[in-house]
Motif scaffolding. Structure first.
Motif, short mmCIF file in Angstrom:
data_model
loop_
_atom_site.label_atom_id
_atom_site.label_comp_id
_atom_site.label_asym_id
_atom_site.label_seq_id
_atom_site.Cartn_x
_atom_site.Cartn_y
_atom_site.Cartn_z
N MET A 1 0.82 -1.22 0.00
CA MET A 1 0.00 0.00 0.00
C MET A 1 0.86 1.27 0.00
O MET A 1 0.54 2.24 -0.67
CB MET A 1 -0.93 0.00 1.22
N MET A 2 1.94 1.25 0.77
CA MET A 2 2.83 2.41 0.80
C MET A 2 3.44 2.66 -0.56
O MET A 2 3.58 3.81 -1.01
CB MET A 2 3.93 2.21 1.85
N MET A 3 3.83 1.59 -1.26
CA MET A 3 4.40 1.72 -2.59
C MET A 3 3.38 2.36 -3.54
O MET A 3 3.71 3.28 -4.29
CB MET A 3 4.83 0.35 -3.11
N LEU A 4 2.15 1.89 -3.53
CA LEU A 4 1.11 2.41 -4.41
C LEU A 4 0.83 3.88 -4.15
O LEU A 4 0.73 4.69 -5.07
CB LEU A 4 -0.18 1.59 -4.24
N ALA A 5 0.71 4.25 -2.87
CA ALA A 5 0.42 5.64 -2.49
C ALA A 5 1.56 6.55 -2.91
O ALA A 5 1.34 7.65 -3.45
CB ALA A 5 0.18 5.73 -0.99
N THR A 6 2.79 6.10 -2.67
CA THR A 6 3.97 6.90 -3.03
C THR A 6 4.03 7.13 -4.53
O THR A 6 4.28 8.26 -5.01
CB THR A 6 5.27 6.20 -2.56
N MET A 7 3.78 6.09 -5.31
CA MET A 7 3.86 6.19 -6.76
C MET A 7 2.71 7.02 -7.34
O MET A 7 2.87 7.68 -8.36
CB MET A 7 3.90 4.80 -7.38
N PHE A 8 1.55 6.99 -6.69
CA PHE A 8 0.44 7.81 -7.15
C PHE A 8 0.76 9.30 -7.01
O PHE A 8 0.53 10.08 -7.94
CB PHE A 8 -0.84 7.49 -6.36
N VAL A 9 1.29 9.69 -5.87
CA VAL A 9 1.67 11.08 -5.64
C VAL A 9 2.75 11.50 -6.63
O VAL A 9 2.70 12.59 -7.22
CB VAL A 9 2.16 11.29 -4.19
N LEU A 10 3.72 10.62 -6.82
CA LEU A 10 4.77 10.91 -7.79
C LEU A 10 4.19 11.04 -9.19
O LEU A 10 4.58 11.93 -9.95
CB LEU A 10 5.82 9.80 -7.76
N GLY A 11 3.23 10.18 -9.54
CA GLY A 11 2.59 10.25 -10.85
C GLY A 11 1.89 11.58 -11.08
O GLY A 11 1.93 12.14 -12.18
N LEU A 12 1.26 12.12 -10.05
CA LEU A 12 0.62 13.43 -10.17
C LEU A 12 1.64 14.50 -10.57
O LEU A 12 1.39 15.33 -11.46
CB LEU A 12 -0.03 13.81 -8.83
N LEU A 13 2.78 14.48 -9.91
CA LEU A 13 3.82 15.46 -10.19
C LEU A 13 4.41 15.27 -11.59
O LEU A 13 4.66 16.24 -12.31
CB LEU A 13 4.94 15.36 -9.15
N LEU A 14 4.60 14.03 -11.98
CA LEU A 14 5.20 13.74 -13.28
C LEU A 14 4.26 14.12 -14.42
O LEU A 14 4.69 14.66 -15.45
CB LEU A 14 5.56 12.26 -13.38
N GLY A 15 2.97 13.84 -14.27
CA GLY A 15 2.01 14.22 -15.29
C GLY A 15 1.93 15.73 -15.44
O GLY A 15 1.87 16.26 -16.55
N PHE A 16 1.98 16.42 -14.33
CA PHE A 16 1.94 17.89 -14.32
C PHE A 16 3.17 18.49 -14.98
O PHE A 16 3.08 19.40 -15.82
CB PHE A 16 1.82 18.39 -12.89
N ALA A 17 4.35 17.96 -14.63
CA ALA A 17 5.61 18.53 -15.12
C ALA A 17 6.05 17.94 -16.45
O ALA A 17 7.04 18.39 -17.04
CB ALA A 17 6.71 18.30 -14.08
N GLY A 18 5.34 16.94 -16.96
CA GLY A 18 5.70 16.37 -18.26
C GLY A 18 6.88 15.44 -18.21
O GLY A 18 7.73 15.47 -19.10
N GLY A 19 6.99 14.61 -17.20
CA GLY A 19 8.13 13.72 -17.06
C GLY A 19 7.76 12.26 -17.04
O GLY A 19 6.66 11.89 -16.65
N GLY A 20 8.70 11.43 -17.50
CA GLY A 20 8.50 9.99 -17.41
C GLY A 20 8.81 9.49 -16.03
O GLY A 20 8.29 8.47 -15.59
N GLY A 21 9.69 10.21 -15.32
CA GLY A 21 9.91 9.95 -13.93
C GLY A 21 10.80 8.79 -13.56
O GLY A 21 10.88 8.42 -12.40
N SER A 22 11.49 8.20 -14.54
CA SER A 22 12.31 7.04 -14.19
C SER A 22 13.42 7.42 -13.22
O SER A 22 13.80 6.61 -12.37
CB SER A 22 12.89 6.38 -15.43
N GLY A 23 13.94 8.64 -13.33
CA GLY A 23 14.99 9.07 -12.40
C GLY A 23 14.48 9.17 -10.98
O GLY A 23 15.13 8.73 -10.03
#
Length: 246
Positions: A1-23
């Motif tokens: 659950m922690m992994m999913l929540a962390t990645m969801f928040v990160l996904g919000l930022l990546l979609g907003f900033a236009g990043g693939g986010g692998s780094g």
């Protein structure tokens, strides 16, 4: 659950900033979840496929994307990414982590000065076919190689190249960089899968969070003030670099 929540928040930022986010995903997997570097590289690069597809669809619907430029830069980037994965498979862990972190810091600094000087509006440039191909090859090939070799996605460097060499605005660069990353992530993932560095169970958890978050985050790119978008784009790689070194 922690992994999913962390990645969801990160996904919000990546979609907003236009990043693939692998780094940034790479940094979280290594520093927070203690995943071995090569497995983290392969899994984060593969996860980027789903993140950038989701974000690209959303950006396209919002009218932010330059498809022709994204397709050309992405095609050359895919070739560079595949060769980068072959180099990464031969490198030891410590140099990979250090160089990945340094690249994130450098790209953030370059973006800071470029966006500060250019402001919020660029003028798209007109090239001959030969000039266009050479620029696409240079920007795509170099950033693709760095993405494949060091797993950073190269989003800030791609955005920088799109603004400097193709004259895209910061909003257009943020959106188009996601489209560029689609072929880069595909070929990068293929290379890492060949080397056996993709963890499917981990991949599913990362993708479930980042893909949904990325789609939602991209909805706000066009609505946000340029200064807010600029700040997020610049700070994301810095935080990723700090995580990698901790």
């Amino acid at each position: 659950m922690m992994m999913l929540a962390t990645m969801f928040v990160l996904g919000l930022l990546l979609g907003f900033a236009g990043g693939g986010g692998s780094g940034f995903v790479l940094a979280l997997l290594i520093s927070v979840f203690q995943i071995p570097i090569h497995t983290a590289l392969g899994t984060s690069t593969t996860a980027m496929i789903f993140t950038v597809i989701s974000g690209s669809i959303s950006h396209f619907k919002e009218g932010n994307m330059k498809l022709k430029t994204g397709a050309m830069v992405g095609a050359f980037g895919a070739v560079g990414a595949y060769f980068g994965t072959q180099v990464a498979a031969q490198l030891p862990e410590t140099p990979l982590i250090i160089v990945s972190a340094l690249l994130l810091f450098v790209s953030s600094i370059l973006l800071f000065f470029r966006t500060r000087l250019s402001g919020s509006v660029n003028v798209e440039k007109v090239f001959s076919r030969k000039q266009y191909l050479l620029l696409a090859m240079g920007v795509g090939g170099s950033t693709g190689f760095l993405s494949g070799c060091f797993g950073i996605g190269s989003t800030p460097l791609i955005q920088l190249g799109l603004m400097i060499f193709f004259g895209l605005s910061i909003q257009q660069a943020a959106a188009t960089s996601m489209f560029v990353l689609i072929p880069i992530s595909f070929l990068g993932a293929f290379g890492f899968a060949q080397a056996g560095f993709v963890d499917i169970t981990l991949l599913v958890q990362v993708v479930a969070g980042t893909m949904i978050g990325s789609f939602i985050g991209a909805k706000f790119t066009r609505l946000a003030p340029v200064q807010v978008l600029r700040t997020v784009i610049i700070l994301l790689p810095i935080f990723g670099g700090i995580l990698l070194l901790t």
